[in-house]
Design an enzyme around this catalytic site. Structure first.
Site, PDB file in Angstrom:
ATOM      1  N   LYS A  40      -1.586  -9.022 -28.587  1.00  0.00           N
ATOM      2  CA  LYS A  40      -2.953  -8.406 -27.998  1.00  0.00           C
ATOM      3  C   LYS A  40      -3.516  -8.770 -28.860  1.00  0.00           C
ATOM      4  O   LYS A  40      -4.207  -9.274 -29.955  1.00  0.00           O
ATOM      5  CB  LYS A  40      -2.682  -7.006 -28.080  1.00  0.00           C
ATOM      6  CG  LYS A  40      -1.016  -5.925 -28.300  1.00  0.00           C
ATOM      7  CD  LYS A  40      -1.334  -5.015 -27.524  1.00  0.00           C
ATOM      8  CE  LYS A  40      -0.538  -4.496 -26.536  1.00  0.00           C
ATOM      9  NZ  LYS A  40      -0.092  -4.861 -25.610  1.00  0.00           N
TER      10      LYS A  40
ATOM     11  N   ASP B 121       8.499  -5.001 -27.648  1.00  0.00           N
ATOM     12  CA  ASP B 121       7.836  -4.298 -26.632  1.00  0.00           C
ATOM     13  C   ASP B 121       8.030  -6.001 -25.645  1.00  0.00           C
ATOM     14  O   ASP B 121       8.030  -5.358 -24.528  1.00  0.00           O
ATOM     15  CB  ASP B 121       5.905  -4.205 -27.062  1.00  0.00           C
ATOM     16  CG  ASP B 121       5.207  -3.769 -26.028  1.00  0.00           C
ATOM     17  OD1 ASP B 121       6.270  -2.772 -24.582  1.00  0.00           O
ATOM     18  OD2 ASP B 121       4.147  -3.574 -25.668  1.00  0.00           O
TER      19      ASP B 121
ATOM     20  N   HIS C  18      11.121  -9.250 -21.627  1.00  0.00           N
ATOM     21  CA  HIS C  18       9.579 -10.584 -20.468  1.00  0.00           C
ATOM     22  C   HIS C  18      10.181 -12.074 -20.913  1.00  0.00           C
ATOM     23  O   HIS C  18      10.362 -12.800 -19.651  1.00  0.00           O
ATOM     24  CB  HIS C  18       8.677 -10.221 -20.638  1.00  0.00           C
ATOM     25  CG  HIS C  18       8.025  -8.545 -20.118  1.00  0.00           C
ATOM     26  ND1 HIS C  18       8.243  -8.429 -19.685  1.00  0.00           N
ATOM     27  CD2 HIS C  18       6.912  -8.143 -20.699  1.00  0.00           C
ATOM     28  CE1 HIS C  18       8.075  -6.712 -19.153  1.00  0.00           C
ATOM     29  NE2 HIS C  18       7.229  -7.121 -19.718  1.00  0.00           N
TER      30      HIS C  18
END
Lengths: 369, 511
Positions: free
Chosen positions: B363, B260, B265
């Protein structure tokens, strides 16, 4: 946090600034410039509010300068503010007595080390900003000829004649959206322009600059015509295939029309002072295009000074109208080009045309210093 | 029809830097217009661009979705989204500029009639709004629908550029879930669109602070001389989120933290931090340098020792009681999807030999922060007593990407007092207090770049494939080695991540 000092001097103001910053817990501010605002008692609230709004994008030490009566004993009062909606520091200096003639002696020690200095006159500005004692401290000098109460066009011409690298006027900043849209129009319809017209209210330095810019870039005659306003109402460029036309009768929404394409609406709002200043501060190097434009403005005026109503306004009606416009400009500093035009002027003078053409050889050299 | 063009445009001048580049006449078609991304990012960004005067007159927006909407229903949806999420003030005249350009085409991705109608709509816009045949197709839809949509675009002649006009396609991450699927995805899109017409959006690259990495490195004399293995001890790149997966269970399960975020990124941030100076800032030169870095990346030999992964467990995060990952709705109890991933990479070049790059993302960590920390070696000799420098750590230069955008330099300073005692202090540069408000959203910048056809900020498929080449062996290894380690929500990840750095004699920064 606010600190007030009376009967003070630059050294004490500097110490108070440091103290205020420490008391606020030494917030990191990374100030990038000193922003000097030369104002008066009537205007300073709005001017400094605009300056603070800009300091969010360009964190700065804002120095407000108010020069009071030169009579009486020399005195300096200072008001220091930290926080309060800006991203930096603010000092408001009130100078009176003989000191009022030497404001640079207070401002110079308060400039941030090594960082750029920008000066802004929200109202009346010196005729030659670069030679002004305060103006000479700055590398960027911002005037606003639309805020001048009478004879705006003449005042704009005066600024143009005294142009020095680093000078700029908010009348020029105001027309960036027009210029961008006109450039985009020629991107979309890249035809040779053979002539054109700028229609605006009578006393509007921005319209004069736009006329000069178009005539300079395109090398053709651009007519400057007078309309009821507000501000600039229509720009038209003639090409062999038809006219490129942007009209904005209400000062908000323009109609964009180029040959072989449907008409389309474009939002073209007149911007707030803070937005204009933010654009000004994004670049601090001399604006060469503005330089070319004011030179052209001088040439246009030099050729036919008397037949140029927009550039030589000295009628009795003008002075009557100007008081109305001054007060309007003060009430709404965000739109200094007042929306009201004297109704008498409208009926008598509208529709007069002046030519802004290209024959520099014949121009009397008014711009030479 | 256009008479003898005098080129270039006489009203433009390189010196005239006030004039913004306004996109030429064009329109955009959004597939998946009912999704969160469209409403929260794309529609507001389009309004903000118009408000800043950067969209062409006549710009048109077509929505395509399986809804029974008329044009005005769609306009109302956009209107509501703009009012709620736009960055700039709502202005009626800007809305009126846009309002006549909204069209909606109802239909399924396999529906031939709908695509025929889309074609008619676009042609009608060319006539009525002057969009001149220039259209961008924004695929804000899950990748499994790409073949359908792209195939339909081709079949109905929507992807064909007529002379003097362009067609572009915009795709969002994830660009596949491994190398093979990325290649398949690319094959589907590139069969219909040429490489220069494909814009892959990695919204991180649109951020001011990310672009500032290049300015910091290559516009200054101060940093580049020490930007190498002689002075740098290691680099830590962190993207931490304080939220859980929220309602994204369907997307997240089976994808996980590495796919993800790290694959796109963080690997991009690493490439920008590590790359050599490009010969210019055009798209090709930048890409060349980034690809060189990605090609020279080496994985650690023992992936067990030098990677870590975790799953957040129930706990207290930021003063709130939160669920564990396995208790989230629609997540099976047996899920081995990681919500925290940390990896160690080496870059085999002279500049970076022996300097590890640690990448981590998770997260439900301590707080929301993204940063690149370049940690320097200790001074080779300290002419102080041991006690004087006891509290002195490594010097560091930290690029704070978000929030609190800026740069921090960390160095030692004498503590005031009679004794010589040296302690770390911070020197901060912040992008102004409220700078964030006035700086454009990443999506504004990226959408404008798509319309202008400026590709420097968009990764091409080589870059995407190279980053999958880095990640694939790690993902395969993890797939065969059991479950991720649980970590309490609101902390900085599992203990295995701490141990991973401890093995190298280092510690994670607390960002």
């Amino acid at each position: 946090m606010a600190i007030e000092l009376s009967g003070t001097n630059a050294g004490k103001v500097a110490s108070a600034l440091l103290l205020a910053r420490r008391k606020a817990g030494s917030p990191t501010m990374g100030m990038v410039m000193t922003f000097v605002v030369v104002t008066d008692e009537g205007d300073h609230y709005d001017a400094l509010r605009s300056a603070r709004a800009v300091s969010r994008e360009h964190p700065s030490r804002i120095i407000g300068v108010i020069r009071r009566s030169a009579r009486g004993a020399a005195n300096l009062d200072a008001e220091i503010k930290i926080g309060d909606g800006g991203a930096g520091e603010q000092v408001l200096l009130r100078m009176s007595g003989e000191l009022a003639k030497h404001p640079e002696s207070v401002v110079l020690p308060l400039l941030l080390a090594d960082s750029p200095v920008v000066i802004w006159w929200p109202g009346k500005a010196p005729d030659d900003p670069a030679e002004d004692p305060l103006g000479s401290l700055a590398q960027r000098r911002i005037t606003d000829m639309a805020a001048v109460s009478r004879g705006r066009a003449a005042a704009m011409l005066q600024q143009a004649q005294n142009y020095q690298p680093g000078n700029t006027d908010l009348s020029w900043t105001r027309i960036t959206p027009w210029r961008a849209l006109l450039a985009a129009a020629l991107d979309q319809y890249p035809a040779k322009v053979t002539g054109g017209e700028v229609a605006a209210e009578r006393s509007n330095p921005s319209a004069d600059l736009l006329t000069a810019w178009l005539s300079d870039r395109l090398g053709v005659t651009i007519d400057r015509t007078v309309s009821k306003g507000p501000g600039i109402t229509r720009v038209c460029l003639c090409t062999g295939g038809g006219d490129i036309e942007i009209s904005r009768p209400d000062g908000v929404l323009a109609d964009f029309s180029i040959p072989n394409a449907p008409n389309r609406p474009v939002a073209l709002k007149r911007r707030e002072t803070a937005e204009l200043l933010a654009e000004e501060l994004r670049r601090l190097d001399p604006d060469d295009i503005y330089d070319d434009t004011v030179k052209r403005l001088c040439k246009i005026a030099g050729r036919k000074p008397s037949a140029t109503p927009s550039l030589s306004v000295k009628s009795t009606q003008e002075s009557e109208a100007s008081s109305d416009e001054t007060s309007a400009a003060k009430r709404t500093p965000s739109a200094p080009t007042a929306k009201k035009a004297s109704p008498r002027r409208r009926t008598t003078k509208s529709g007069r045309t002046t030519k802004a053409g290209k024959s520099p050889t014949k121009a009397t050299k008014k711009s030479s210093r | 029809m256009i008479p003898d063009p005098p080129d270039p445009n006489p009203l433009r001048d390189a010196q005239d830097r006030r004039l913004p580049q306004i996109a030429g006449p064009c329109g955009m078609v959004i597939f998946g217009v009912t999704g969160d991304l469209s409403r929260k990012k794309l529609m507001p960004a389009i309004y903000d661009l118009a408000n800043r005067g950067l969209l062409p007159p006549g710009f048109s927006l077509v929505g395509f979705a399986r809804r029974d909407w008329a044009h005005q229903d769609f306009a109302q949806i956009v209107h509501d989204a703009v009012k709620e999420y736009a960055r700039t003030d709502y202005r009626e005249e800007v809305w009126r500029q846009l309002a006549k350009g909204f069209r909606f085409v109802p239909g399924d991705f396999s529906d031939d009639v709908a695509f025929a109608q889309l074609r008619d709509t676009i042609e009608e816009l060319d006539r009525e709004r002057g969009t001149a045949g220039n259209h961008a197709f924004y695929l804000s839809i899950p990748p499994r629908f790409f073949p359908d949509v792209v195939g339909q675009l081709k079949e109905h002649g929507l992807a064909e550029e007529r002379s003097g006009s362009w067609r572009r396609v915009v795709v969002e991450k994830p660009f596949g879930h491994d190398l093979k699927s990325a290649q398949e995805l690319n094959a589907i899109v590139s069969e219909v669109f040429p490489p220069e017409a494909v814009f892959r959006i990695d919204h991180y690259l649109g951020k001011e602070t990310v672009q500032n990495i290049l300015a910091l490195r290559f516009a200054n004399q101060l940093f580049e001389p020490i930007w190498n293995s002689n002075y740098v001890d290691h680099v830590q790149i962190t993207m931490a989120e304080d939220i859980g997966i929220g309602g994204r269970a369907g997307y997240y399960d089976g994808i996980g933290a590495a796919r993800d975020v790290i694959q796109n990124h963080l690997v991009q941030l690493m490439a920008l931090t590590a790359m050599e100076e490009p010969t210019s800032f055009d798209a090709h030169s930048l890409r060349t340098e980034k690809q060189k870095v990605l090609r020279s990346v080496q994985l650690p030999d023992d992936l067990d020792l030098h990677t870590a992964r975790g799953q957040y467990a129930a706990g207290w995060a930021g003063g709130e009681k939160v669920k564990g990952f396995l208790d989230e709705e629609d997540i099976p109890r047996s899920s081995t999807t990681e919500t925290f991933a940390a990896i160690k990479l080496a870059i085999d070049t002279r500049r970076w030999a022996g300097v590890p790059f640690y990448l981590r993302h998770g997260k439900r960590l301590g707080r929301r922060v993204t940063e690149v920390a370049v940690v320097f070696k200790r001074a080779p000799h300290l002419p102080f007593t041991q006690t004087a420098t006891e509290e002195l750590g490594h010097n560091a230069l930290v690029i704070r990407v978000q929030p609190d955008e800026g740069v921090t330099v960390r160095f030692g300073s004498k503590v005031p007092g009679g004794a010589m005692e040296i302690r770390d202090v911070n020197m901060d540069f912040a992008y102004g207090g409220a700078f964030v408000e006035s700086s454009p959203e990443a999506y504004e910048r990226l959408i404008l770049d798509v319309l202008l056809g400026e590709p420097p900020l968009f990764p091409q498929h080589e870059e995407v494939e190279l980053s999958w080449r880095i990640l694939d062996p790690i993902l395969e290894h993890w797939a065969t080695s059991g479950k991720p380690q649980a970590y309490p929500s609101g902390t900085w990840g599992p203990s295995s991540a701490e141990e991973m750095l401890a093995r190298d004699g280092r510690v994670w920064r607390r960002p």
